[in-house]
Design a protein around this motif. Structure first.
Motif, PDB file in Angstrom:
ATOM      1  N   GLN A  46       0.813  -1.207   0.000  1.00 48.34           N
ATOM      2  CA  GLN A  46       0.000   0.000   0.000  1.00 48.34           C
ATOM      3  C   GLN A  46       0.851   1.264   0.000  1.00 48.34           C
ATOM      4  O   GLN A  46       0.503   2.255  -0.659  1.00 48.34           O
ATOM      5  N   SER A  47       1.973   1.249   0.685  1.00 46.06           N
ATOM      6  CA  SER A  47       2.866   2.407   0.681  1.00 46.06           C
ATOM      7  C   SER A  47       3.419   2.669  -0.710  1.00 46.06           C
ATOM      8  O   SER A  47       3.532   3.820  -1.155  1.00 46.06           O
ATOM      9  N   CYS A  50       0.586   4.169  -2.840  1.00 47.89           N
ATOM     10  CA  CYS A  50       0.366   5.588  -2.500  1.00 47.89           C
ATOM     11  C   CYS A  50       1.469   6.475  -3.067  1.00 47.89           C
ATOM     12  O   CYS A  50       1.205   7.601  -3.510  1.00 47.89           O
ATOM     13  N   GLU A  51       2.672   5.964  -3.075  1.00 49.28           N
ATOM     14  CA  GLU A  51       3.796   6.735  -3.619  1.00 49.28           C
ATOM     15  C   GLU A  51       3.585   7.024  -5.107  1.00 49.28           C
ATOM     16  O   GLU A  51       3.766   8.161  -5.563  1.00 49.28           O
ATOM     17  N   SER A  54       0.724   9.458  -5.670  1.00 49.80           N
ATOM     18  CA  SER A  54       1.108  10.825  -5.318  1.00 49.80           C
ATOM     19  C   SER A  54       2.001  11.445  -6.386  1.00 49.80           C
ATOM     20  O   SER A  54       1.855  12.620  -6.735  1.00 49.80           O
TER      21      SER A  54
END
Length: 323
Positions: A46-47, A50-51, A54
């Protein structure tokens, strides 16, 4: 409307996800959207998602759901798409820079519902194996010699969004059901000779590992296919092709997995259930017009509990036991 929507189901893919997403960013065609469905990952996936969302706003869209399996994640992804065509990519795989451009232009040139490309299997030790995809002449041909993976293909978007075609959820072998359900709706089918998709094999790949509990899922999947054909009034239109596909999948590829189950009691139980399913669903399958020649046809006609393990071992070693 984007030209292509890319659907990526993600489950604990932190080791491979960057390479997958970077291969999309390197595409020679830019008019696409990426739909990521995080299927309850409990690692760092998930990180990573999201990166990218973004860094590339408007390009990557994602949703987080409780773990429900790859089929459910793909179904959710389909309904989030808006593209003229849809491409599926597994989160541990990657694609060639020209894949989207080649498949899209070929689809538009021939007004195709589906375009298929060759692919490369990438093994954990770095070895690569080129696989030439099957070239289909008709819908019926696709039943007889199936190519069930959804990932080396591009599909007309409205065909998937506006139909009852879906992946069975919370089961394995969902690709088989999706492929077979799709066939009656296909018009023009095109193949390209380029090797555009990289299929990564590793210890956690969903189609590997041979977990005993998975083998019985094929019964639900194949019955789901039969139900779909009955409900869409296509059962008798494709009766012989569907009969052949049903029997071939259960007695060949599925039986090959069952015969590798270590628990002898469970293995025998699954062998008996397979033979029961085949003979109860299609009691006259031995008269099928596609069961004419060759060792595989001979095996399918004569498969019985007393010989099925030995025949499966022989067929697998002769490399003719695949679907």
């Amino acid at each position: 409307m984007k030209k292509i929507s890319i659907v990526i189901p993600v489950y604990n893919s932190e080791k491979y996800l960057n390479k997958c997403l970077d291969s999309i960013l390197r595409q020679t065609m830019q008019d696409y959207e990426v739909i990521i469905v995080n299927d309850g990952s409990d690692d760092n996936s998930q990180s990573i998602i999201c990166e990218y969302a973004s860094r590339y706003p408007g390009l990557f869209t994602f949703t987080n759901v409780e773990n429900g399996g790859q089929g459910r994640a793909r179904n959710l992804g389909i309904h989030m798409t808006s593209g003229e065509y849809i491409v599926f990519i597994d989160s541990d795989d990657y694609i060639a820079p020209e894949m989207l451009e080649v498949l899209y232009h070929r689809a538009k040139e021939k007004n195709a519902d589906m375009v298929v490309c060759n692919y490369i299997i990438v093994h954990e030790n770095g070895d690569k194996e080129e696989v030439i995809s099957k070239k289909f002449m008709s819908q019926k041909d696709m039943f007889i010699d199936p190519d069930v993976s959804p990932c080396n293909k591009i599909y007309r978007g409205e065909m998937l969004r506006n139909s009852d075609i879906h992946f069975p959820e919370k089961v394995f072998y969902e690709d088989t059901a999706f492929y077979l359900k799709l066939l009656p709706d296909l018009g023009t089918i095109i193949s390209v000779d380029d090797f555009l998709y990289y299929y990564v094999i590793h210890g956690n790949s969903s189609t590997h590992g041979e977990q005993d509990c998975r083998v019985k899922h094929i019964f639900y999947v194949m019955d789901d296919v039969l139900k779909y054909y009955v409900n869409t009034n296509n059962f008798y239109k494709f009766y012989y092709e569907l009969e052949y596909a049903y029997v071939k999948i259960l007695l060949c590829s599925s039986m090959g997995r069952i015969c590798r189950v270590k628990d002898k009691h469970f293995r025998k139980k699954m062998q008996k259930e397979t033979l029961y399913k085949v003979n109860s669903r299609f009691p006259d399958y031995r008269k099928n017009p596609y069961l004419k020649h060759g060792l595989k046809a001979f095996y399918m006609k004569h498969a019985a509990l007393w010989n099925i393990s030995g025949c499966t071992f022989l067929m697998r070693n002769l490399k003719i036991h695949q679907i």
